[in-house]
Design an enzyme around this catalytic site. Structure first.
Site, PDB file in Angstrom:
ATOM      1  N   LYS A 162      -2.068 -11.191   8.268  1.00  0.00           N
ATOM      2  CA  LYS A 162      -0.895 -11.619   8.422  1.00  0.00           C
ATOM      3  C   LYS A 162       0.083 -10.647   8.831  1.00  0.00           C
ATOM      4  CE  LYS A 162       0.619 -14.705   5.081  1.00  0.00           C
ATOM      5  NZ  LYS A 162       0.910 -15.309   3.613  1.00  0.00           N
ATOM      6  N   ASP A 194       8.856  -8.632   2.467  1.00  0.00           N
ATOM      7  CA  ASP A 194       7.464  -8.804   3.105  1.00  0.00           C
ATOM      8  C   ASP A 194       7.674  -9.211   4.498  1.00  0.00           C
ATOM      9  OD1 ASP A 194       5.187  -9.828   3.955  1.00  0.00           O
ATOM     10  OD2 ASP A 194       4.665 -10.804   2.176  1.00  0.00           O
ATOM     11  N   ARG A 197      -9.369   6.594   2.527  1.00  0.00           N
ATOM     12  CA  ARG A 197      -9.746   7.171   3.697  1.00  0.00           C
ATOM     13  C   ARG A 197     -10.414   8.687   3.514  1.00  0.00           C
ATOM     14  NH1 ARG A 197      -4.281   5.884   7.198  1.00  0.00           N
ATOM     15  NH2 ARG A 197      -3.245   5.687   5.294  1.00  0.00           N
ATOM     16  N   THR A 235       0.866  -1.230   0.128  1.00  0.00           N
ATOM     17  CA  THR A 235      -0.025  -0.114  -0.137  1.00  0.00           C
ATOM     18  C   THR A 235       0.802   1.324  -0.111  1.00  0.00           C
ATOM     19  OG1 THR A 235      -0.179   0.135   2.280  1.00  0.00           O
ATOM     20  CG2 THR A 235      -2.167  -1.092   1.326  1.00  0.00           C
ATOM     21  N   GLY A 236       2.157   1.187   0.055  1.00  0.00           N
ATOM     22  CA  GLY A 236       3.114   2.160   0.108  1.00  0.00           C
ATOM     23  C   GLY A 236       3.430   2.728  -1.302  1.00  0.00           C
ATOM     24  N   ASN A 271       7.438 -12.149  13.739  1.00  0.00           N
ATOM     25  CA  ASN A 271       8.892 -12.021  13.092  1.00  0.00           C
ATOM     26  C   ASN A 271       9.592 -11.140  13.548  1.00  0.00           C
ATOM     27  OD1 ASN A 271       8.474 -14.373  11.395  1.00  0.00           O
ATOM     28  ND2 ASN A 271       7.939 -13.175   9.541  1.00  0.00           N
ATOM     29  N   TYR A 298      -8.761  -6.457  10.521  1.00  0.00           N
ATOM     30  CA  TYR A 298      -7.771  -5.237  11.004  1.00  0.00           C
ATOM     31  C   TYR A 298      -7.967  -5.228  12.261  1.00  0.00           C
ATOM     32  CZ  TYR A 298      -5.590  -0.629  11.187  1.00  0.00           C
ATOM     33  OH  TYR A 298      -4.868   0.441  11.424  1.00  0.00           O
ATOM     34  N   LYS A 304      -4.840  -6.367  15.114  1.00  0.00           N
ATOM     35  CA  LYS A 304      -3.995  -5.140  15.785  1.00  0.00           C
ATOM     36  C   LYS A 304      -4.168  -5.842  17.281  1.00  0.00           C
ATOM     37  CE  LYS A 304      -2.586  -2.393  12.944  1.00  0.00           C
ATOM     38  NZ  LYS A 304      -1.146  -2.055  12.739  1.00  0.00           N
TER      39      LYS A 304
HETATM   40  P1  NAD Z   1       0.231   3.054   4.939  1.00  0.00           P
HETATM   41  O1  NAD Z   1      -0.762   2.194   4.137  1.00  0.00           O
HETATM   42  O2  NAD Z   1       0.385   4.403   4.098  1.00  0.00           O
HETATM   43  O3  NAD Z   1       1.620   2.397   5.076  1.00  0.00           O
HETATM   44  C1  NAD Z   1       1.704   1.209   5.459  1.00  0.00           C
HETATM   45  C2  NAD Z   1       2.974   0.442   4.830  1.00  0.00           C
HETATM   46  O4  NAD Z   1       3.138  -0.898   5.260  1.00  0.00           O
HETATM   47  C3  NAD Z   1       2.856   0.487   3.394  1.00  0.00           C
HETATM   48  O5  NAD Z   1       4.208   1.269   2.699  1.00  0.00           O
HETATM   49  C4  NAD Z   1       2.947  -0.913   2.943  1.00  0.00           C
HETATM   50  O6  NAD Z   1       3.551  -1.137   1.712  1.00  0.00           O
HETATM   51  C5  NAD Z   1       3.620  -1.562   3.957  1.00  0.00           C
HETATM   52  N1  NAD Z   1       3.423  -2.843   4.269  1.00  0.00           N
HETATM   53  C6  NAD Z   1       2.059  -3.501   4.355  1.00  0.00           C
HETATM   54  N2  NAD Z   1       2.283  -4.920   4.444  1.00  0.00           N
HETATM   55  C7  NAD Z   1       3.502  -5.248   4.468  1.00  0.00           C
HETATM   56  C8  NAD Z   1       4.201  -6.524   4.817  1.00  0.00           C
HETATM   57  N3  NAD Z   1       3.684  -7.495   4.810  1.00  0.00           N
HETATM   58  N4  NAD Z   1       5.532  -6.197   4.666  1.00  0.00           N
HETATM   59  C9  NAD Z   1       6.149  -5.176   4.426  1.00  0.00           C
HETATM   60  N5  NAD Z   1       5.434  -3.918   4.478  1.00  0.00           N
HETATM   61  C10 NAD Z   1       4.173  -3.836   4.270  1.00  0.00           C
HETATM   62  O7  NAD Z   1      -0.625   3.322   6.383  1.00  0.00           O
HETATM   63  P2  NAD Z   1      -0.217   4.274   7.209  1.00  0.00           P
HETATM   64  O8  NAD Z   1      -1.384   5.053   7.597  1.00  0.00           O
HETATM   65  O9  NAD Z   1       1.074   4.848   7.306  1.00  0.00           O
HETATM   66  O10 NAD Z   1      -0.510   3.527   8.752  1.00  0.00           O
HETATM   67  C11 NAD Z   1       0.841   2.647   9.245  1.00  0.00           C
HETATM   68  C12 NAD Z   1       0.611   1.937  10.455  1.00  0.00           C
HETATM   69  O11 NAD Z   1       0.095   2.902  11.347  1.00  0.00           O
HETATM   70  C13 NAD Z   1      -0.118   0.708  10.351  1.00  0.00           C
HETATM   71  O12 NAD Z   1       0.318  -0.104  11.226  1.00  0.00           O
HETATM   72  C14 NAD Z   1      -1.584   1.172  10.826  1.00  0.00           C
HETATM   73  O13 NAD Z   1      -2.310   0.258  11.271  1.00  0.00           O
HETATM   74  C15 NAD Z   1      -1.280   2.389  11.804  1.00  0.00           C
HETATM   75  N6  NAD Z   1      -2.187   3.209  12.005  1.00  0.00           N
HETATM   76  C16 NAD Z   1      -2.187   4.419  11.357  1.00  0.00           C
HETATM   77  C17 NAD Z   1      -3.424   5.323  11.584  1.00  0.00           C
HETATM   78  C18 NAD Z   1      -3.518   6.627  10.681  1.00  0.00           C
HETATM   79  O14 NAD Z   1      -4.596   7.133  10.943  1.00  0.00           O
HETATM   80  N7  NAD Z   1      -2.691   6.738   9.402  1.00  0.00           N
HETATM   81  C19 NAD Z   1      -4.217   4.909  12.451  1.00  0.00           C
HETATM   82  C20 NAD Z   1      -3.985   4.021  13.144  1.00  0.00           C
HETATM   83  C21 NAD Z   1      -3.076   2.916  13.173  1.00  0.00           C
HETATM   84  N1  UDP Z   2     -16.306   8.526   4.891  1.00  0.00           N
HETATM   85  C1  UDP Z   2     -17.072   8.998   4.524  1.00  0.00           C
HETATM   86  N2  UDP Z   2     -16.811   9.485   2.948  1.00  0.00           N
HETATM   87  C2  UDP Z   2     -15.640   8.695   2.475  1.00  0.00           C
HETATM   88  C3  UDP Z   2     -14.743   7.843   2.999  1.00  0.00           C
HETATM   89  C4  UDP Z   2     -15.007   8.018   4.357  1.00  0.00           C
HETATM   90  O1  UDP Z   2     -18.145   9.624   4.818  1.00  0.00           O
HETATM   91  O2  UDP Z   2     -15.373   9.086   1.122  1.00  0.00           O
HETATM   92  C5  UDP Z   2     -16.505   8.160   6.480  1.00  0.00           C
HETATM   93  C6  UDP Z   2     -16.543   6.835   7.056  1.00  0.00           C
HETATM   94  O3  UDP Z   2     -17.593   6.352   6.791  1.00  0.00           O
HETATM   95  C7  UDP Z   2     -15.953   7.140   8.504  1.00  0.00           C
HETATM   96  C8  UDP Z   2     -15.186   8.283   8.332  1.00  0.00           C
HETATM   97  O4  UDP Z   2     -15.340   8.723   7.233  1.00  0.00           O
HETATM   98  O5  UDP Z   2     -16.997   7.134   9.154  1.00  0.00           O
HETATM   99  C9  UDP Z   2     -13.564   7.910   8.499  1.00  0.00           C
HETATM  100  O6  UDP Z   2     -13.312   6.896   7.725  1.00  0.00           O
HETATM  101  P1  UDP Z   2     -11.889   6.541   7.332  1.00  0.00           P
HETATM  102  O7  UDP Z   2     -11.817   5.453   6.271  1.00  0.00           O
HETATM  103  O8  UDP Z   2     -10.985   7.819   6.865  1.00  0.00           O
HETATM  104  O9  UDP Z   2     -11.438   5.915   8.740  1.00  0.00           O
HETATM  105  P2  UDP Z   2     -11.919   5.043   9.759  1.00  0.00           P
HETATM  106  O10 UDP Z   2     -11.885   6.050  10.957  1.00  0.00           O
HETATM  107  O11 UDP Z   2     -13.194   4.654   9.511  1.00  0.00           O
HETATM  108  O12 UDP Z   2     -10.936   3.907   9.886  1.00  0.00           O
END
Ligand code: NAD
Ligand code: UDP
Length: 328
Positions: free
Chosen positions: A92, A57, A187, A36-37, A100, A146, A150
């Site tokens: 996973k 991975d 998002r 997803t990056g 790991n 998810y 977590k």
């Molecule tokens: P993101 O999707 O931008 O980044 C996740 C990264 O992890 C990506 O670069 C993806 O390629 C990499 N990745 C996924 N599976 C992998 C694997 N098996 N091996 C190696 N790399 C892998 O998401 P983010 O918003 O940057 O989130 C990062 C972390 O923070 C996640 O663990 C997420 O659950 C946590 N988190 C983020 C938010 C937020 O609001 N952004 C909120 C709560 C928790």
């Molecule tokens: N949401 C929305 N319209 C969009 C995308 C998300 O109304 O196009 C809403 C979603 O239903 C949730 C909130 O915005 O209530 C935040 O969603 P997000 O996917 O950013 O993260 P979440 O907090 O649900 O993990």
């Protein structure tokens, strides 16, 4: 010089964390499989003498020759659309991937911090959410892949801490936003900003009465940094308690972007939490941390980032193609 391994380094939060630890004078090893990056999030670091990148991975055995002082495990899909499309990878990376990394941390005698989430509280019945609330999660619902990954991640991390005496830290991250989010990750912030820039109506799910509390990335990174260096092993919420309904938030985005589009209502996704707001008393007390960047300032910085993306990126197909990463 301290060395830190950051998984998920090519993602939104991971790449900002790489920048922060490079700026603090650490030697940073980034690891990602790009599911997803995006490489463009770390391109600026690739020539830095203190930055090294490994494509891997983390659900497969991890071998790192270097000495490690710290590990940050941020690899995981994080957007509801992403983890619905790649549910097995999500389970996973939270379970096998974390196992790991715990093994690696034990071998290297490194301190491991894991990125947990407000999703461990599910659709919360307690508001705002303090760390001692156990949550309300539907294990078999679409978000369960998810949320439960977590929750397992927290459990196995605490088990390694208690059984092996491993130094561990757990951050429960609440909705965080800023530059480098993927425009098409689904998002709400990239969704609304992309819609405004393309001249489309803003899609509010349900009646838009559900709430979220959005934290700017720089505040989040500061909180994570302080958690890592603290001596507290149990979970700590990091987020901005400024709560808003999604409908009011859409109206704010309409004003900020000066779009002439309007709100349209779509179905509320299954198990979409109706309210979410972090109780950050613990972070205030233990870390002397509070968020400093308000929504107006943070959204402006984020919109400036999205505004400068190329037309190609703005119109790129709505969701990422994961087929290269899925084992048949
Ligand atoms: P993101 O999707 O931008 O980044 C996740 C990264 O992890 C990506 O670069 C993806 O390629 C990499 N990745 C996924 N599976 C992998 C694997 N098996 N091996 C190696 N790399 C892998 O998401 P983010 O918003 O940057 O989130 C990062 C972390 O923070 C996640 O663990 C997420 O659950 C946590 N988190 C983020 C938010 C937020 O609001 N952004 C909120 C709560 C928790
Ligand atoms: N949401 C929305 N319209 C969009 C995308 C998300 O109304 O196009 C809403 C979603 O239903 C949730 C909130 O915005 O209530 C935040 O969603 P997000 O996917 O950013 O993260 P979440 O907090 O649900 O993990």
């Amino acid at each position: 010089m301290k060395t830190i391994l950051i998984t998920g380094a090519a993602g939104f939060l991971g790449s900002h964390l790489c920048d922060r630890f490079i700026a603090e004078g650490y030697c940073v090893i980034g690891m990602d499989n790009f599911i997803t990056g995006d490489k463009k999030n770390i391109n600026h670091l690739l020539k830095h003498s203190n930055f090294k990148f490994i494509t891997h991975d983390v659900t497969e055995f991890i071998s790192v020759p270097d000495h490690l002082d710290y590990i940050l495990h941020f690899a995981s899909p994080a957007s509801p659309i992403d983890y619905l499309k790649i549910p097995i990878q999500t389970l996973k990376v939270g379970s096998l991937g974390t196992h790991n990394l715990l093994g690696l941390a034990k071998l290297k005698q490194a301190r491991l911090l894991i990125a947990s989430t407000s999703e461990v509280y599910g659709d919360p019945l307690v508001h705002p959410q303090p760390e001692d609330y156990y949550g309300n999660v539907n294990t078999i619902g679409p978000r369960g892949v998810y949320d439960e990954a977590k929750r397992f991640q927290e459990s196995i991390t605490m088990a390694y801490h208690r059984f092996h005496g491993l130094e561990t830290r757990i951050v429960r991250i609440f909705n965080t936003y800023g530059p480098r989010m993927r425009l098409n990750d689904g998002r709400v912030i990239p969704a609304f900003m992309g819609q405004a820039l393309r001249g489309e109506n803003l899609t509010v799910f349900g009646e838009g009465l559900q709430t979220r509390s959005f934290c700017y990335v720089d505040d989040q990174v500061e909180g994570i940094y302080r958690v890592l260096l603290s001596n507290y092993a149990e979970p700590i919420n990091i987020g901005n308690p400024d709560e808003i309904t999604i409908k009011d938030f859409a109206l704010e985005i309409i004003k900020l972007t000066k779009t002439h589009q309007k709100i349209i209502f779509k179905n509320l996704p299954v198990n979409d939490p109706m309210q979410r707001q972090p109780d950050i008393s613990l972070a205030k007390k233990l870390l002397n941390w509070v968020p400093k960047i308000g929504r107006q300032e943070g959204m402006k910085k984020t919109f400036d980032y999205f505004k400068n993306l190329s037309e190609e990126e703005l119109y790129k197909s709505e969701h990422k193609d994961f087929s290269n990463h899925i084992k048949k």
